[in-house]
Structures are given as structure tokens and as C-alpha cells.
Design a protein around this motif. Structure first.
Motif, PDB file in Angstrom:
ATOM      1  N   ALA A 112       0.904  -0.989   0.158  1.00 35.21           N
ATOM      2  CA  ALA A 112      -0.178  -0.150   0.186  1.00 35.21           C
ATOM      3  C   ALA A 112       0.855   0.945   0.203  1.00 35.21           C
ATOM      4  N   ALA A 113      -0.216   2.599   0.003  1.00 42.50           N
ATOM      5  CA  ALA A 113       0.827   3.798   0.014  1.00 42.50           C
ATOM      6  C   ALA A 113      -0.271   4.428   0.430  1.00 42.50           C
ATOM      7  N   ALA A 114       0.329   5.691   1.310  1.00 45.21           N
ATOM      8  CA  ALA A 114      -0.476   6.461   2.505  1.00 45.21           C
ATOM      9  C   ALA A 114      -1.288   6.916   1.270  1.00 45.21           C
ATOM     10  N   ALA A 115      -2.513   7.337   0.990  1.00 50.07           N
ATOM     11  CA  ALA A 115      -3.569   7.655   0.399  1.00 50.07           C
ATOM     12  C   ALA A 115      -3.265   9.555   1.111  1.00 50.07           C
ATOM     13  N   SER A 116      -3.547  10.264   0.328  1.00 48.62           N
ATOM     14  CA  SER A 116      -4.229  11.591   0.492  1.00 48.62           C
ATOM     15  C   SER A 116      -4.758  12.054   2.011  1.00 48.62           C
ATOM     16  N   TRP A 117      -4.453  13.471   2.386  1.00 49.62           N
ATOM     17  CA  TRP A 117      -5.110  13.035   4.107  1.00 49.62           C
ATOM     18  C   TRP A 117      -6.900  13.382   3.797  1.00 49.62           C
ATOM     19  N   GLY A 118      -7.014  14.195   2.405  1.00 46.29           N
ATOM     20  CA  GLY A 118      -8.680  14.093   2.096  1.00 46.29           C
ATOM     21  C   GLY A 118      -9.354  13.131   1.612  1.00 46.29           C
ATOM     22  N   SER A 119      -8.326  12.442   1.060  1.00 50.00           N
ATOM     23  CA  SER A 119      -8.888  10.759   0.277  1.00 50.00           C
ATOM     24  C   SER A 119      -8.952  10.240   1.912  1.00 50.00           C
ATOM     25  N   CYS A 120      -8.764  10.272   2.826  1.00 49.94           N
ATOM     26  CA  CYS A 120      -8.813   9.092   4.460  1.00 49.94           C
ATOM     27  C   CYS A 120     -10.114  10.063   4.991  1.00 49.94           C
ATOM     28  N   LEU A 121     -10.242  11.287   4.523  1.00 48.03           N
ATOM     29  CA  LEU A 121     -11.311  11.984   5.285  1.00 48.03           C
ATOM     30  C   LEU A 121     -12.295  11.667   5.097  1.00 48.03           C
ATOM     31  N   CYS A 122     -12.082  11.556   3.433  1.00 47.26           N
ATOM     32  CA  CYS A 122     -14.216  10.697   2.559  1.00 47.26           C
ATOM     33  C   CYS A 122     -14.083   9.322   3.289  1.00 47.26           C
ATOM     34  N   VAL A 123     -13.033   8.806   2.878  1.00 42.28           N
ATOM     35  CA  VAL A 123     -13.537   7.214   3.694  1.00 42.28           C
ATOM     36  C   VAL A 123     -13.396   7.084   5.154  1.00 42.28           C
TER      37      VAL A 123
END
Length: 238
Positions: free
Chosen positions: A2-13
Motif C-alpha cells: 500500500a501507499a499512504a492515501a492523501s488526507w483528503g481521501s482519508c477524510l472522505c473514507v
């Protein structure tokens, strides 16, 4: 890997998952149920399934808060204490409990559902809610494990922390029986004192392998990313 997801993507999830748990708990608590266990001493709080739902909801709520803080204050970053709390909750409780509830419930359900989820509950609890409480909890923590790397602490201390939770919960189960003369789960009423002791012991001991499973999966998912970070920081020379 895995590669770390962006903070924006994490917030959505995280927002979607947090909202899902809020919705699930709300629906669970709003059921006009005649289930005897809900109306007896301890209510829903004596069930590990409900405690796990609340834990997951709190955890993902914390994740949402951390994501928002990072997006609003990118220069200052997220306080390390919040990240440590997030990682501790996930590694010691959120993943092991989700895996335990999933595996123990469906194992007993497929063996003899009357031991854990009597058939009359089908007329009280919708099928989707049953799966929300006992099935989706595992995929959701696996999604979290994949999108964010959680630092695992010392094994002994972490397993002791998980064992302490198991001890407190099982003590609560015994207290409910002592006060109200009922067992939280039907299977317990069918066991002899020796069988009950073995059941409690096996249930408690199962927690440690689940913690180790989470640690192994996390390291497998994030091994490549961690190695790249170590090289970038000069921790590894190759």
C-alpha cells in the motif's frame, strides 16, 4: 504493497464509515424490540457486539477529527499524541475486537445459531442490521488498515492491554449473571462450570493471535512503504 492515501481521501473514507456506524447504532437503539436481553440488566451494553460498534464509531470519529485538523492546519501538522491514541485504539482494540466478533459470531451461528442468535431475532432485527453488527465490521477495519499505516507498539504491553479489556468484559458478564441470574449469551446457560471456564479461557486466549494477525497484515501491507521511508530518512543503507 500500500501507499499512504492523501488526507483528503482519508477524510472522505472516514466520514462515510463514521456516518455508517452512527446510523447503525441509531437503528440498533431505535428498534422496538421484545428481545428479553435488551430489557434486562445491562441492556445493550452487556453485549460485546454493541460495545464493538460503539468502539468502532469512536475510533472512526477520531480519525475524522485528525483528518480535519491536518487539512486545516497542514503547517503545524497533527499532534503526535492524537496519532498515538489513534494507533493504540486500532492495534489493541479496534482490529482484534472486530475480528473476534466476526469470527466467533459466525462460527457459533453456523454450528448452532440458537447458541448465539436465536431464530426469533430474525423477526426483530433486520438482516442488514445483523450483517452491519457482525459482518461489515471486519472489512471496514481492513479498509482502514490499507489506507493508513498504524504503528504497533510493544507486543507484550499491547497484548496485556487487550487481555485487560477481555478480563473486564468477562468480569462484567459474570457480574450481570450474579445480579440478574441471566447469562448474556444462550451458550453460557448450556455449559457446566468447567465448560464455562474453558469457554471463557479460550475466548480470552483467542484475542492474542488476533492481535498478532493484525500486526502481521499491517506489516505485509506497509512493508514497502516503511522501507522507502527508512531509506529517505537515512535509517537504512543499501
Amino acid at each position: 504493497m500500500a501507499a499512504a492515501a492523501s488526507w483528503g481521501s482519508c477524510l472522505c473514507v472516514h466520514t462515510v464509515i463514521f456516518a455508517w456506524y452512527v446510523f447503525t447504532i441509531t437503528k440498533n437503539c431505535s428498534l422496538n424490540t421484545d428481545a428479553p436481553g435488551v430489557k434486562t440488566y445491562g441492556g445493550r451494553w452487556k453485549y460485546l457486539t454493541f460495545l464493538d460498534l460503539v468502539l468502532q464509531c469512536v475510533f472512526f470519529g477520531l480519525c475524522v477529527f485528525i483528518d480535519i485538523v491536518h487539512l486545516i492546519l497542514p503547517a503545524k501538522g497533527v499532534p503526535s499524541l492524537l496519532v498515538k491514541i489513534r494507533d493504540k485504539i486500532f492495534t489493541i482494540l479496534a482490529f482484534p475486537l472486530a475480528a473476534f466478533v466476526f469470527s466467533s459470531f459466525w462460527s457459533l451461528y453456523n454450528y448452532d445459531r440458537e447458541l448465539v442468535y436465536p431464530k426469533y431475532l430474525d423477526d426483530i432485527i433486520p438482516v442488514w442490521l445483523n450483517h452491519a453488527m457482525h459482518t461489515t465490521i471486519l472489512p471496514l477495519v481492513l479498509v482502514q488498515m490499507y489506507i493508513q499505516n498504524h504503528k504497533y507498539g510493544g507486543r507484550i504491553k499491547s497484548i496485556i492491554g487487550l487481555a485487560l479489556f477481555a478480563f473486564l468484559y468477562l468480569s462484567g458478564v459474570l457480574w450481570v449473571h450474579y445480579v440478574s441470574d441471566i447469562w448474556v449469551y444462550p451458550i453460557m446457560a448450556k455449559l457446566s462450570p468447567v465448560g464455562l471456564g474453558l469457554f471463557f479461557g479460550i475466548a480470552a486466549l483467542t484475542m492474542a493471535p488476533l492481535y498478532l494477525l493484525g500486526e502481521k497484515l499491517s506489516r505485509k501491507i506497509w512493508a514497502s512503504a516503511e522501507e522507502k521511508e527508512e531509506v529517505r530518512l537515512g535509517w537504512r543503507v543499501s
